[in-house]
Design a protein around this motif. Structure first.
Motif, short mmCIF file in Angstrom:
data_model
loop_
_atom_site.label_atom_id
_atom_site.label_comp_id
_atom_site.label_asym_id
_atom_site.label_seq_id
_atom_site.Cartn_x
_atom_site.Cartn_y
_atom_site.Cartn_z
N THR A 174 26.78 -30.70 -39.85
CA THR A 174 26.84 -29.25 -39.68
C THR A 174 27.22 -28.57 -40.99
OG1 THR A 174 27.51 -29.58 -37.39
CG2 THR A 174 27.87 -27.40 -38.33
N LEU A 175 28.21 -29.12 -41.68
CA LEU A 175 28.63 -28.57 -42.96
C LEU A 175 27.50 -28.65 -43.99
CD1 LEU A 175 30.99 -27.38 -44.59
CD2 LEU A 175 31.58 -29.71 -45.23
N GLN A 176 26.79 -29.76 -44.01
CA GLN A 176 25.67 -29.93 -44.93
C GLN A 176 24.59 -28.88 -44.65
OE1 GLN A 176 23.73 -33.69 -44.44
NE2 GLN A 176 22.62 -33.55 -46.36
N THR A 177 24.27 -28.66 -43.40
CA THR A 177 23.26 -27.66 -43.04
C THR A 177 23.75 -26.26 -43.42
OG1 THR A 177 22.56 -29.06 -41.21
CG2 THR A 177 21.86 -26.77 -41.15
N PHE A 178 25.01 -25.95 -43.15
CA PHE A 178 25.57 -24.66 -43.49
C PHE A 178 25.50 -24.41 -45.00
CE2 PHE A 178 29.31 -22.15 -44.76
CZ PHE A 178 28.99 -20.95 -44.13
N LEU A 179 25.88 -25.42 -45.79
CA LEU A 179 25.84 -25.27 -47.23
C LEU A 179 24.41 -25.13 -47.75
CD1 LEU A 179 28.60 -27.79 -48.34
CD2 LEU A 179 28.70 -25.29 -48.33
N ARG A 180 23.47 -25.84 -47.15
CA ARG A 180 22.06 -25.72 -47.55
C ARG A 180 21.54 -24.30 -47.29
NH1 ARG A 180 19.18 -29.63 -44.40
NH2 ARG A 180 20.15 -31.17 -45.74
N ILE A 181 21.91 -23.73 -46.14
CA ILE A 181 21.50 -22.36 -45.82
C ILE A 181 22.12 -21.38 -46.81
CG2 ILE A 181 21.73 -20.53 -44.11
CD1 ILE A 181 21.45 -22.72 -41.96
N ARG A 182 23.41 -21.55 -47.09
CA ARG A 182 24.08 -20.65 -48.05
C ARG A 182 23.45 -20.76 -49.43
NH1 ARG A 182 28.39 -17.16 -46.62
NH2 ARG A 182 29.05 -17.51 -48.76
N LEU A 183 23.10 -21.96 -49.85
CA LEU A 183 22.49 -22.17 -51.16
C LEU A 183 21.12 -21.52 -51.23
CD1 LEU A 183 22.81 -23.54 -53.90
CD2 LEU A 183 21.70 -25.54 -52.94
N ARG A 184 20.33 -21.65 -50.17
CA ARG A 184 19.01 -21.01 -50.14
C ARG A 184 19.13 -19.49 -50.20
NH1 ARG A 184 16.12 -24.47 -45.51
NH2 ARG A 184 15.69 -26.33 -46.74
#
Length: 104
Positions: free
Chosen positions: A49-59
């Motif tokens: 979940t954290l990985q997905t959240f960070l990927r969305i924030r980075l995009r």
């Protein structure tokens, strides 16, 4: 005491012990699940979940910001649709060249 009663009593005692052992094994399985397996699953799920959240924030941070001050107006318009034009050409048949008997 009759022999039948003695065996019946022993059978009941064995059945009682079996039931108690089954219950203990079940409780042991539950303890193993709650102490070992469930925490690992929770940690892996949290990491994903954290990985997905960070990927969305980075995009979102890497996406170019709109130039105009009105942010909502650009999103409502949608993509620009261009007219499509097609041209039709008659298919041409190609005749194959004859193959000579010579080898390369």
């Amino acid at each position: 005491m009759k022999p039948n009663m003695f065996f019946q009593e022993k059978q009941r005692e064995v059945a009682r012990r079996k039931k108690l052992l089954k219950k203990k094994v079940f409780i042991l399985k539950l303890k193993i699940f709650f102490l070992l397996i469930l925490p690992v699953v929770i940690v892996l799920l949290a990491a994903k979940t954290l990985q997905t959240f960070l990927r969305i924030r980075l995009r979102n941070s890497a996406a170019p910001a709109p130039l105009s001050g009105d942010f909502g107006a650009d999103r409502d318009k949608g993509p620009v649709i261009k007219p499509v034009s097609q041209t039709f050409s008659k298919p041409e048949f190609v005749t194959p060249a004859p193959v000579s008997g010579e080898s390369l």
